[in-house]
Design an enzyme around this catalytic site. Sequence first.
Site, PDB file in Angstrom:
ATOM      1  N   LYS A  47       0.982  -1.235   0.115  1.00 23.53           N
ATOM      2  CA  LYS A  47       0.097  -0.093  -0.068  1.00 23.53           C
ATOM      3  C   LYS A  47       0.972   1.506   0.451  1.00 23.53           C
ATOM      4  O   LYS A  47       2.216   1.056  -0.124  1.00 23.53           O
ATOM      5  CB  LYS A  47      -1.014  -0.329   1.315  1.00 23.53           C
ATOM      6  N   TYR A 269      16.300  29.639   6.739  1.00 23.72           N
ATOM      7  CA  TYR A 269      15.283  30.655   6.860  1.00 23.72           C
ATOM      8  C   TYR A 269      15.370  30.662   8.760  1.00 23.72           C
ATOM      9  O   TYR A 269      15.777  30.076   9.725  1.00 23.72           O
ATOM     10  CB  TYR A 269      14.163  29.705   6.778  1.00 23.72           C
TER      11      TYR A 269
HETATM   12  C1  LIG Z   1      -0.142  -2.483   7.232  1.00 20.27           C
HETATM   13  C2  LIG Z   1      -0.365  -2.784   7.388  1.00 20.27           C
HETATM   14  C3  LIG Z   1       0.078  -4.342   6.992  1.00 20.27           C
HETATM   15  C4  LIG Z   1       1.404  -4.774   6.806  1.00 20.27           C
HETATM   16  O1  LIG Z   1       2.341  -4.091   8.301  1.00 20.27           O
HETATM   17  P1  LIG Z   1       3.804  -3.724   9.142  1.00 20.27           P
HETATM   18  O2  LIG Z   1       3.272  -3.230  10.329  1.00 20.27           O
HETATM   19  O3  LIG Z   1       4.057  -2.331   7.761  1.00 20.27           O
HETATM   20  O4  LIG Z   1       4.170  -4.850   8.057  1.00 20.27           O
HETATM   21  C5  LIG Z   1      -0.559  -6.006   7.563  1.00 20.27           C
HETATM   22  N1  LIG Z   1      -1.881  -5.515   7.239  1.00 20.27           N
HETATM   23  C6  LIG Z   1      -2.919  -4.271   7.652  1.00 20.27           C
HETATM   24  C7  LIG Z   1      -4.171  -5.229   7.552  1.00 20.27           C
HETATM   25  C8  LIG Z   1      -1.995  -3.300   7.787  1.00 20.27           C
HETATM   26  O5  LIG Z   1      -2.898  -2.278   7.186  1.00 20.27           O
END
Ligand SMILES: *Cc1c(COP(=O)(O)O)cnc(C)c1O
Length: 391
Positions: A47, A269
């Site tokens: 994602k 800045y």
């Molecule tokens: C993002 C997510 C993961 C992966 O989590 P990590 O901590 O990056 O391994 C797994 N399951 C769900 C439902 C998630 O939202």
Amino acid sequence: MSNNKSFSHQPSYSTRPTLRVDLAQIRANYDALKNKVGAAKIGASVKADAYGLGAVPVAKALYGAGCRIFFVATAGEGKLLRDGVGPNAAIYILNGPAPRDKGVLLGAKLKPVINSMEQARFWGEVAESVNEPPYTAIHIDTGMNRLGLSHEDAVELGRDKRLWKALNPEWVMSHLACASDAAHPMNKTQLQKFRKAAAQLPLTPLSLANTAGIYLGKPYHFQMVRPGIGLYGGVATNKPGQEVSTPVATLLAPILQVRWVKAGETLGYNATFTAPRDMRIAIVGAGYADGIPVNESNRGTAILHDEEVPIVGRVSMDLTMIDATNANLAVEVGGVVIFRGKHLEAEAKSAGTINYELLVRMGQRCRRDYWKPKKTDEGKKPGKPMERFTN
Ligand SMILES: *Cc1c(COP(=O)(O)O)cnc(C)c1O
């Protein structure tokens, strides 16, 4: 004549940073995590553009390593991934089916994660109205109180044979809140709640663990684990020594100018930094638009010639200043300053954030260099300090 000559000797360099992603190492991390979970499958969390590293090239590398299950958050991410990895990957949409995404979900054969009875009823109707609807996953909330069906919802769904059949669930899953801390009592509570809820539903393969959950051991692995951060080499638990993955993402930023400032002069800045003595400052071509947090101003560090050097003054949109006064080797225009890589965890700490956020915030402006070592490159590590920018 002499002017021309020195000009022609200026090194060639880029004014923008390069995000180097070591795809071979992502595959090695996949293999290492796979090794830890035995027969359980791996559903890769890609994602948010694979945590900022590029969903399609990352997913293709994982596909090459044998991964066939992917998780993204939205239908749009799913469609991009489908076009990138082809028809044989299972792509799950974590945020579930929204009515407006119906066409994309069906067209690209994306599998919605069902997070509520409302989503279940909506998707049940959709599924009954089409031929060969995609499988789904049922998400049970076991204490995170984010998305997912309650225990009571699971009881209701378990009794509704028609709805269950329409949804055609391939997985029942839940998500751990505190897996980074193996001693946290919530892990066991969630495990028990997950088992109890799953027992209300027809027998279906189960999935509970993210990366950190993998390190909680076999009872948490079930039939699939869903790592994200561990594939990308980020530390997932409060015991980094136990973890099997290695950093994959390095931000290489070019030195655009080197200047001496006199004691008492200020930098950048709002003049937040006053030089306590004469200092040599390197102006680096990467700023908060490239994911260097403003919170690292006067606090964070970067790597120059394998040494940590302080960030001085306020990080600006396109530029960051570092104190190169004590650097041992040459500091010159076109030289490379390194962020992230092995330094990721330290940077997250000094910026008051988490490794996930630093990775995902890496901007779209970086040139992306997907690093696949060939035989001849063996021994050459990504992010060599004095590499030059040639494009
Ligand atoms: C993002 C997510 C993961 C992966 O989590 P990590 O901590 O990056 O391994 C797994 N399951 C769900 C439902 C998630 O939202």
